[in-house]
Design a protein around this motif. Structure first.
Motif, PDB file in Angstrom:
ATOM      1  N   LEU A   1       0.858  -1.186   0.000  1.00 55.95           N
ATOM      2  CA  LEU A   1       0.000   0.000   0.000  1.00 55.95           C
ATOM      3  C   LEU A   1       0.896   1.239   0.000  1.00 55.95           C
ATOM      4  N   ASN A   2       0.949   1.902  -1.135  1.00 53.31           N
ATOM      5  CA  ASN A   2       1.892   2.992  -1.389  1.00 53.31           C
ATOM      6  C   ASN A   2       1.299   4.351  -1.014  1.00 53.31           C
ATOM      7  N   THR A   3       0.908   4.511   0.236  1.00 52.01           N
ATOM      8  CA  THR A   3       0.302   5.746   0.723  1.00 52.01           C
ATOM      9  C   THR A   3       1.244   6.929   0.538  1.00 52.01           C
ATOM     10  N   ALA A   4       0.742   7.986  -0.073  1.00 54.28           N
ATOM     11  CA  ALA A   4       1.495   9.234  -0.279  1.00 54.28           C
ATOM     12  C   ALA A   4       2.834   8.988  -0.968  1.00 54.28           C
ATOM     13  N   GLY A   5       2.898   7.951  -1.818  1.00 54.79           N
ATOM     14  CA  GLY A   5       4.127   7.659  -2.544  1.00 54.79           C
ATOM     15  C   GLY A   5       5.254   7.126  -1.684  1.00 54.79           C
ATOM     16  N   PHE A   6       4.931   6.660  -0.466  1.00 51.18           N
ATOM     17  CA  PHE A   6       5.949   6.214   0.484  1.00 51.18           C
ATOM     18  C   PHE A   6       6.875   5.156  -0.099  1.00 51.18           C
ATOM     19  N   TYR A   7       6.336   4.248  -0.904  1.00 45.45           N
ATOM     20  CA  TYR A   7       7.129   3.141  -1.442  1.00 45.45           C
ATOM     21  C   TYR A   7       7.522   3.334  -2.904  1.00 45.45           C
ATOM     22  N   ASP A   8       7.502   4.550  -3.421  1.00 44.87           N
ATOM     23  CA  ASP A   8       7.904   4.787  -4.810  1.00 44.87           C
ATOM     24  C   ASP A   8       9.320   4.276  -5.079  1.00 44.87           C
ATOM     25  N   GLY A   9      10.247   4.555  -4.174  1.00 43.65           N
ATOM     26  CA  GLY A   9      11.633   4.107  -4.344  1.00 43.65           C
ATOM     27  C   GLY A   9      11.758   2.596  -4.314  1.00 43.65           C
ATOM     28  N   LEU A  10      11.018   1.946  -3.412  1.00 42.44           N
ATOM     29  CA  LEU A  10      11.057   0.488  -3.331  1.00 42.44           C
ATOM     30  C   LEU A  10      10.448  -0.129  -4.589  1.00 42.44           C
ATOM     31  N   LYS A  11       9.375   0.468  -5.074  1.00 42.56           N
ATOM     32  CA  LYS A  11       8.754  -0.024  -6.304  1.00 42.56           C
ATOM     33  C   LYS A  11       9.747   0.064  -7.466  1.00 42.56           C
ATOM     34  N   ALA A  12      10.442   1.176  -7.564  1.00 39.47           N
ATOM     35  CA  ALA A  12      11.448   1.336  -8.627  1.00 39.47           C
ATOM     36  C   ALA A  12      12.553   0.285  -8.480  1.00 39.47           C
ATOM     37  N   GLN A  13      12.958   0.004  -7.248  1.00 37.62           N
ATOM     38  CA  GLN A  13      13.996  -1.013  -7.031  1.00 37.62           C
ATOM     39  C   GLN A  13      13.499  -2.392  -7.436  1.00 37.62           C
ATOM     40  N   PHE A  14      12.265  -2.731  -7.078  1.00 38.69           N
ATOM     41  CA  PHE A  14      11.703  -4.019  -7.497  1.00 38.69           C
ATOM     42  C   PHE A  14      11.626  -4.109  -9.019  1.00 38.69           C
ATOM     43  N   GLN A  15      11.230  -3.028  -9.673  1.00 31.72           N
ATOM     44  CA  GLN A  15      11.164  -3.022 -11.137  1.00 31.72           C
ATOM     45  C   GLN A  15      12.552  -3.248 -11.737  1.00 31.72           C
ATOM     46  N   ARG A  16      13.568  -2.650 -11.132  1.00 33.20           N
ATOM     47  CA  ARG A  16      14.936  -2.867 -11.606  1.00 33.20           C
ATOM     48  C   ARG A  16      15.344  -4.318 -11.387  1.00 33.20           C
ATOM     49  N   MET A  17      15.013  -4.883 -10.223  1.00 35.70           N
ATOM     50  CA  MET A  17      15.325  -6.291  -9.958  1.00 35.70           C
ATOM     51  C   MET A  17      14.704  -7.186 -11.032  1.00 35.70           C
ATOM     52  N   GLU A  18      13.459  -6.889 -11.367  1.00 30.24           N
ATOM     53  CA  GLU A  18      12.774  -7.683 -12.388  1.00 30.24           C
ATOM     54  C   GLU A  18      13.448  -7.512 -13.745  1.00 30.24           C
ATOM     55  N   ALA A  19      13.702  -6.277 -14.135  1.00 26.82           N
ATOM     56  CA  ALA A  19      14.288  -5.992 -15.446  1.00 26.82           C
ATOM     57  C   ALA A  19      15.677  -6.609 -15.609  1.00 26.82           C
ATOM     58  N   GLU A  20      16.437  -6.684 -14.513  1.00 29.03           N
ATOM     59  CA  GLU A  20      17.800  -7.188 -14.596  1.00 29.03           C
ATOM     60  C   GLU A  20      17.925  -8.669 -14.221  1.00 29.03           C
ATOM     61  N   GLY A  21      16.759  -9.349 -14.076  1.00 29.15           N
ATOM     62  CA  GLY A  21      16.770 -10.790 -13.900  1.00 29.15           C
ATOM     63  C   GLY A  21      16.972 -11.301 -12.487  1.00 29.15           C
ATOM     64  N   PHE A  22      16.761 -10.467 -11.492  1.00 32.18           N
ATOM     65  CA  PHE A  22      16.937 -10.902 -10.107  1.00 32.18           C
ATOM     66  C   PHE A  22      15.700 -11.588  -9.529  1.00 32.18           C
ATOM     67  N   LEU A  23      14.578 -11.491 -10.198  1.00 36.52           N
ATOM     68  CA  LEU A  23      13.351 -12.120  -9.710  1.00 36.52           C
ATOM     69  C   LEU A  23      13.009 -13.314 -10.604  1.00 36.52           C
ATOM     70  N   PRO A  24      12.780 -14.476 -10.022  1.00 37.70           N
ATOM     71  CA  PRO A  24      12.479 -15.659 -10.829  1.00 37.70           C
ATOM     72  C   PRO A  24      11.033 -15.713 -11.340  1.00 37.70           C
ATOM     73  N   LEU A  25      10.223 -14.742 -10.976  1.00 41.88           N
ATOM     74  CA  LEU A  25       8.851 -14.668 -11.444  1.00 41.88           C
ATOM     75  C   LEU A  25       8.505 -13.203 -11.684  1.00 41.88           C
ATOM     76  N   PRO A  26       7.489 -12.953 -12.489  1.00 36.55           N
ATOM     77  CA  PRO A  26       7.130 -11.552 -12.746  1.00 36.55           C
ATOM     78  C   PRO A  26       6.754 -10.820 -11.462  1.00 36.55           C
ATOM     79  N   LEU A  27       7.108  -9.550 -11.391  1.00 40.42           N
ATOM     80  CA  LEU A  27       6.806  -8.725 -10.223  1.00 40.42           C
ATOM     81  C   LEU A  27       5.313  -8.739  -9.921  1.00 40.42           C
TER      82      LEU A  27
END
Length: 180
Positions: A129-155
């Motif tokens: 739950l990204n209230t007031a954009g609190f987790y914008d940075g974490l979301k971007a990091q997860f997206q990078r993990m996915e894009a660079e192959g660090f996640l074995p399943l889609p985000l």
């Protein structure tokens, strides 16, 4: 549905408290139960108050060193000996998980829940739950993990990002097959 909410026990600014209160009321009005860290302080208290005042049940899981902060009047309160046991009990009692704003404890809980899901140790839906954009940075990091192959399943199979409580609860109810 038993909805586990990980959130802060700190007293926070209204930009976090008001949306938390609204989400808690949605949980209670929806006939759901709140599974939470059991504390009667900060955002945890806001959630418990809102759920209880609108007819929802409270299932608390505290830990020995914080038992003095546990909410009296919960429908159920478990006190574990350590944080690892607490996290296991919270997950066991939940049908779904929502990660709200919080500090290092909330982040620890979030990463463990996501790691367990990643490895197929549970299939419960997880919402960030990204209230007031609190987790914008974490979301971007997860997206990078996915894009660079660090996640074995889609985000999108790991976690759902919701901007508000309405979206979070709608997603959880959809996952559980609950129709309005």
């Amino acid at each position: 549905m038993n909805i586990c909410v990980f959130c802060s026990a700190a007293d926070l600014d209204d930009r976090y408290v008001t949306p938390a209160r609204q989400f808690a009321e949605l949980i209670g009005k929806g006939g759901h139960s709140l599974v939470w860290g059991g504390s009667d302080t900060g955002l945890m208290q806001v959630m418990a108050d809102g759920v209880q005042e609108t007819g929802g049940r409270l299932i608390g899981v505290s830990v020995e060193f914080l038992a003095h902060k546990a909410r009296s009047g919960a429908d159920e309160m478990v006190v574990t000996r350590d944080l690892a046991e607490r996290k296991a009990q919270l997950l066991e009692r939940a049908d779904a998980i929502v990660i709200m704003v919080g500090g290092t404890g909330t982040l620890d809980e979030a990463t463990e829940i996501l790691e367990l899901r990643k490895h197929g140790m549970h299939t419960k839906p997880v919402v960030l739950l990204n209230t007031a954009g609190f987790y914008d940075g974490l979301k971007a990091q997860f997206q990078r993990m996915e894009a660079e192959g660090f996640l074995p399943l889609p985000l999108t199979e790991l976690v759902f990002f919701a901007e508000d409580g309405v979206g979070a609860l709608a997603y959880l109810e959809e996952q559980a097959g609950i129709t309005a």
